[in-house]
Scaffold this motif. Structure first.
Motif, short mmCIF file in Angstrom:
data_model
loop_
_atom_site.label_atom_id
_atom_site.label_comp_id
_atom_site.label_asym_id
_atom_site.label_seq_id
_atom_site.Cartn_x
_atom_site.Cartn_y
_atom_site.Cartn_z
N THR A 180 -2.31 30.00 36.13
CA THR A 180 -2.54 28.67 35.59
C THR A 180 -1.71 27.63 36.34
O THR A 180 -0.84 27.95 37.16
CB THR A 180 -2.16 28.61 34.10
OG1 THR A 180 -0.74 28.85 33.98
CG2 THR A 180 -2.92 29.66 33.30
N ILE B 58 -5.54 26.28 28.43
CA ILE B 58 -6.45 27.42 28.59
C ILE B 58 -6.68 28.11 27.26
O ILE B 58 -7.80 28.52 26.92
CB ILE B 58 -5.86 28.41 29.62
CG1 ILE B 58 -6.01 27.88 31.04
CG2 ILE B 58 -6.50 29.80 29.50
CD1 ILE B 58 -7.42 27.90 31.57
N TYR C 228 -5.56 23.95 34.80
CA TYR C 228 -5.17 23.90 33.40
C TYR C 228 -3.84 24.60 33.17
O TYR C 228 -3.52 25.58 33.84
CB TYR C 228 -6.22 24.58 32.51
CG TYR C 228 -7.52 23.83 32.37
CD1 TYR C 228 -7.84 23.17 31.19
CD2 TYR C 228 -8.45 23.79 33.41
CE1 TYR C 228 -9.04 22.49 31.06
CE2 TYR C 228 -9.65 23.12 33.29
CZ TYR C 228 -9.94 22.46 32.10
OH TYR C 228 -11.13 21.79 31.97
N LEU D 221 -1.35 26.86 30.57
CA LEU D 221 -1.65 27.96 29.65
C LEU D 221 -2.03 27.42 28.28
O LEU D 221 -2.98 27.90 27.65
CB LEU D 221 -0.45 28.91 29.53
CG LEU D 221 -0.63 30.05 28.53
CD1 LEU D 221 -1.77 30.96 28.95
CD2 LEU D 221 0.67 30.84 28.39
#
Length: 272
Positions: free
Chosen positions: A53, A84, A79, A81
């Protein structure tokens, strides 16, 4: 012959390997799929893919974009975490070509590799690092080391440059052949010649067919074994092919249908 890594010690053919956790039965590369593979189909190994990420967390996903499997859009690497894990990783799964989407809205999300390692603390994993980004191999390696998981993972990449960086960073781990090195080994061996010895890689994760040509058969497996190499074949969902591979003694069968592979393996081991 090279010394076998700890990952391979004690393993015997044929392994039941759930490809992305069993991508035909549940949302791929999610804890939902992995738990079903382990608890319902007694898989011996999980095959999965990882990305990194924006904030440097290693997460389990195959694609470098989000559209196919989630309700997100764009590049995963853009993105964090936290961003996400707000996405619905069950959004794209359909068992019937788009008529139904039974896992939408069920709270399924993209897991971190750390979560998977801790959820299945004794299970072997086959893990592919997807992007060619120098430095990602170090993030990946540090995570495996911190979790004490180096000896229970076989790692690698389709890309030779990434595979080689992983070998340099984790030389004692089990490594599968990257694409070009794999092609050279397989073509040379099938032509009846002796392939170049490369002790860095001990596992061939390979397709069963190249076009109409079936690449794996009993003589090929014997030649690989004589060179200290283990063969896992992907992605095999046909019960007839499963049966033949079991008879030939392939190292492992990677499948999107762990239910069918379990049925075939159970039938093969029963008397008569």
């Amino acid at each position: 012959m090279s010394i076998q890594p700890a990952f391979l010690q004690g393993l015997r053919p044929t392994l039941h390997i759930s490809h992305r956790g069993g991508a035909a039965l549940a949302p791929e590369n999610t804890l939902e799929a992995f738990r079903r593979a382990v608890e319902v189909f007694q898989t011996d190994m999980l095959e999965l893919d990882v990305h990194v990420t924006q904030d440097g967390e290693v997460v389990v996903a195959h694609d470098d974009t989000l559209e196919r499997c989630t309700d997100g859009t764009g590049a995963l690497a853009r993105y964090t975490l936290a961003e996400i894990q707000k996405l619905d990783a069950g959004y794209g799964f359909t068992p019937d070509e788009g008529r139904t989407f039974p896992f939408r809205g069920q709270g399924i999300r993209i897991p971190t590799l750390r979560e998977v390692l801790r959820a299945f603390p004794s299970l072997r994993l086959n893990v592919e690092l997807k992007p060619d980004v120098p430095g990602h191999e170090d993030l990946f390696a540090r995570l495996l080391e911190a979790e004490g998981a180096v000896e229970r993972v076989c790692i690698g990449s389709e890309l030779d440059a990434v595979g080689e960086r992983l070998v340099a960073r984790l030389p004692r781990a089990c490594h599968f052949y990257p694409r070009d090195a794999l092609a050279s080994f397989v073509i040379t061996l099938r032509n009846g010649e002796s392939p170049p010895e490369d002790p860095r890689f001990t596992v061939l994760d390979m397709p069963l067919y190249f076009g109409e040509l079936r690449l794996v058969d009993a003589p090929f497996l014997r030649e690989c074994a004589a060179r200290g190499k283990w063969v896992n074949v992907w992605t095999v969902d046909d019960p007839g092919e499963m049966r033949q591979l079991l008879e030939e003694g392939v190292g492992g069968i990677m499948t999107d249908r762990p239910d069918l592979l379990r049925q075939r393996m159970d039938a093969t081991t029963k008397p008569g």
